[in-house]
Design an enzyme around this catalytic site. Structure first.
Site, PDB file in Angstrom:
ATOM      1  N   HIS A   1       0.819  -1.219   0.000  1.00  0.00           N
ATOM      2  CA  HIS A   1       0.000   0.000   0.000  1.00  0.00           C
ATOM      3  C   HIS A   1       0.853   1.269   0.000  1.00  0.00           C
ATOM      4  O   HIS A   1       0.334   2.349  -0.301  1.00  0.00           O
ATOM      5  CB  HIS A   1      -0.979  -0.002   1.172  1.00  0.00           C
ATOM      6  CG  HIS A   1      -0.385   0.312   2.503  1.00  0.00           C
ATOM      7  ND1 HIS A   1      -0.060  -0.657   3.437  1.00  0.00           N
ATOM      8  CD2 HIS A   1      -0.050   1.493   3.086  1.00  0.00           C
ATOM      9  CE1 HIS A   1       0.430  -0.096   4.517  1.00  0.00           C
ATOM     10  NE2 HIS A   1       0.452   1.213   4.329  1.00  0.00           N
TER      11      HIS A   1
ATOM     12  N   ASP B   1       0.152  -7.512   1.360  1.00  0.00           N
ATOM     13  CA  ASP B   1       0.601  -6.121   1.580  1.00  0.00           C
ATOM     14  C   ASP B   1       2.124  -6.038   1.599  1.00  0.00           C
ATOM     15  O   ASP B   1       2.711  -5.389   2.463  1.00  0.00           O
ATOM     16  CB  ASP B   1       0.025  -5.553   2.877  1.00  0.00           C
ATOM     17  CG  ASP B   1       0.075  -4.020   2.895  1.00  0.00           C
ATOM     18  OD1 ASP B   1       0.280  -3.427   1.816  1.00  0.00           O
ATOM     19  OD2 ASP B   1      -0.070  -3.434   3.977  1.00  0.00           O
TER      20      ASP B   1
ATOM     21  N   SER C   1       4.741   2.519   7.897  1.00  0.00           N
ATOM     22  CA  SER C   1       4.377   1.385   7.046  1.00  0.00           C
ATOM     23  C   SER C   1       5.552   0.931   6.195  1.00  0.00           C
ATOM     24  O   SER C   1       6.199   1.740   5.525  1.00  0.00           O
ATOM     25  CB  SER C   1       3.211   1.751   6.136  1.00  0.00           C
ATOM     26  OG  SER C   1       2.040   1.957   6.884  1.00  0.00           O
TER      27      SER C   1
END
Length: 381
Positions: free
Chosen positions: A110, A140, A218
């Protein structure tokens, strides 16, 4: 002299005496400073002594691992609808880490999703335009590659996630809110968490931690106390959008399975049976019949399931519903829900043989099946 006059005189005298005393008291520091020549000086520093052992370990971990963490900036190109001029806008930021000596960088899918360019910045200030090697939205995870000629940052050492325990210390390094190479610490709060995403995907088997993870973290590493990679920080749970002490990371065993396939082929192709399953229908049938397992609702033509002769549910002549095969285990892994089947197939490869245990009309059967390649269609496996 009257009593009132005497009282007033004494009151005035006492008041004057108090005022003179206050003035004298306030002037003492000034008098001392003038007489003794004092001046304002910094206070003497108190010796700290040695750092505590756990502090030394944390400092050493950060100093030895932070150089392997990178700052990722993504860019989107487009066209201005009013002028027709090309646009190049910063899309977002995230974290990543060096995977190997070939310049591969691992991050979250993402982080780079929808971007047309990505810039990777190293701890020493160098920046490189990155190429996309491959990505898997279902895990992911994504792999970039940068052309680092000399002074390559070392890849992070790899740990395991199958033996993690709740309560272990963990360390997250990333770039929250664009603040590069930030260290946060905490513990493992829980294991095997599932997290639905806005896209409709559900990430499973996640590590939950209370180490502060914020937007920009992230794709960064989650490390154990030995400085080994045990997860990739991927999401937070927070109504406000900032850390609320609930963060999630993709476990390293999954990373170590998915990333090599992304590097080799650019995509992750998991194994597939070719059966249609529906979690809500499965839960209703399991409760009604008192049977745990994965109910086969349909079989895809030409699939591994069709070749193995699996029987789907069907409507009877009187309009009733007739249950088909119920899958209860694959390669020794018990199947209670569709999510169990998804995780089990994700660990297997297309083209390999698997031992399937199923219930057919109440009879327990064992079948050997050659798994196909995953089409990853909605509701199918």
């Amino acid at each position: 002299m009257s009593f009132f006059s005497t009282f007033l005189g004494r009151l005035v005298a006492v008041t004057l005496a108090l005022l003179l005393l206050i003035a004298a008291w306030q002037s003492i520091p000034l008098i001392q400073s003038e007489l003794l020549g004092w001046r304002a000086q910094p206070r003497q520093v108190t010796a700290r002594g040695d750092l505590a052992e756990d502090e030394k370990s944390t400092v050493a971990l950060f100093e030895s691992r932070s150089g392997s963490v990178v700052f990722i900036t993504t860019v989107q190109r487009g066209v201005n609808p009013w002028t027709g001029n090309p646009l190049r806008e910063r899309a977002g930021t995230g974290s990543g880490f060096i995977w190997d000596d070939l310049g591969h960088v691992v991050t979250n899918y993402h982080v780079i999703e929808g971007a047309t360019e990505a810039l990777v910045s190293l701890a020493d200030g160098r920046s490189f335009r990155a190429g996309l090697v491959g990505g898997s939205s279902e895990h992911d995870l994504a792999v970039l590659r940068i052309g680092v000629g000399v002074d390559r940052p070392p890849p992070l050492p790899i740990g395991t996630s199958s033996d993690l325990k709740v309560g272990q210390k963990v360390f997250a390094i990333g770039n929250p809110f664009g603040l590069d190479r930030t260290l946060t610490t905490g513990i493992i709060s829980a294991l095997n968490r599932s997290l639905p995403e806005e896209s409709g995907r559900t990430l499973t088997g996640l590590i939950q931690t209370d180490a502060a993870i914020n937007p920009g973290n992230s794709g960064g590493p989650l490390l154990d106390s030995a400085g080994r990679l045990i997860g990739v920080n991927t999401a937070i749970y927070s109504p406000s959008g900032a850390s609320a002490g609930i963060g999630f990371a993709v476990p390293v065993d999954e990373v170590n399975r998915v990333v090599p396939r992304l590097i080799a082929t650019g995509r992750y192709v998991g194994a597939s049976l070719g059966v249609r399953i529906e979690p809500e229908i499965n839960a209703a049938l399991s409760e009604r019949l008192g049977t745990e397992g994965v109910f086969v609702l349909d079989v895809e033509p030409g699939s591994a399931a069709e070749r193995a002769g699996l029987r789907p549910a069907r409507l009877s002549r009187d309009g009733g519903f007739q249950v088909g095969d119920v899958l209860v285990a694959i390669d020794g892994q018990t199947l209670r829900t569709p999510a169990d089947l998804t995780r089990a197939l994700d660990r297997l490869e297309a083209g390999v043989q698997a031992k399937l245990t199923l219930l057919r009309n109440g009879t327990r059967l064992h079948e050997t099946i050659v798994l196909g390649a995953s089409g990853r269609g909605a509701g199918g496996r």
